[in-house]
Design a protein around this motif. Sequence first.
Motif, PDB file in Angstrom:
ATOM      1  N   MET A   1       0.568  -1.203  -0.086  1.00 56.92           N
ATOM      2  CA  MET A   1       0.067  -0.384   0.210  1.00 56.92           C
ATOM      3  C   MET A   1       0.872   1.084   0.189  1.00 56.92           C
ATOM      4  N   ASN A   2       0.500   2.261  -0.693  1.00 58.95           N
ATOM      5  CA  ASN A   2       1.203   3.500  -0.770  1.00 58.95           C
ATOM      6  C   ASN A   2       0.858   4.666   0.692  1.00 58.95           C
ATOM      7  N   LYS A   3       1.606   5.273   0.566  1.00 55.62           N
ATOM      8  CA  LYS A   3       1.402   5.506   1.950  1.00 55.62           C
ATOM      9  C   LYS A   3       1.758   7.152   1.427  1.00 55.62           C
ATOM     10  N   THR A   4       0.386   8.303   1.604  1.00 58.37           N
ATOM     11  CA  THR A   4       1.102   9.528   1.609  1.00 58.37           C
ATOM     12  C   THR A   4       1.627  10.136   2.841  1.00 58.37           C
ATOM     13  N   PRO A   5       3.074  10.807   1.609  1.00 58.08           N
ATOM     14  CA  PRO A   5       3.814  11.350   2.493  1.00 58.08           C
ATOM     15  C   PRO A   5       3.576  13.058   2.858  1.00 58.08           C
TER      16      PRO A   5
END
Length: 150
Positions: A1-5
């Motif tokens: 899953m991609n994390k929002t920076p």
Amino acid sequence: MNKTPVPSINSIERQWYIVDAEDQTLGRLASEVSQVLRGKTKPSYTPHLDTGDFVVIVNAEKIKVTGKKNTEKLYRRHSGRPGGMKVESFSALQARLPERIIEKAVKGMLPHNALGRQLFRKLKVYKGSSHPHSAQQPQILKLDPATSIK
């Protein structure tokens, strides 16, 4: 899953901008300034963080409004005591405290919470063309040409 920076507080770089309010329309100027204060012009914008820049507005007494707002627009304040309502027209307030007109317009376009109060502290409004922030080397903020009255 991609994390929002999420940018860290230390990584946020703040610029100083200067805006000349001479012959600018009040609402259009206030909306553009509020977006810069909020940080919406940056790619690192985060809604719950203060990522915005400082804005210095000069020549506040030369702001313009459209239509008959010059005589019909009213500014109200209340002392908190019974019968303490004070009402003042745009032209009277512009003659007495022209900085307050721009401050109220911008403050109304910021969030109405602790973040909005923090953002509002980065707005500096001055009556004449001089200001005490020359040490910060403010850059001229280019506003949309459609924001001024022809």
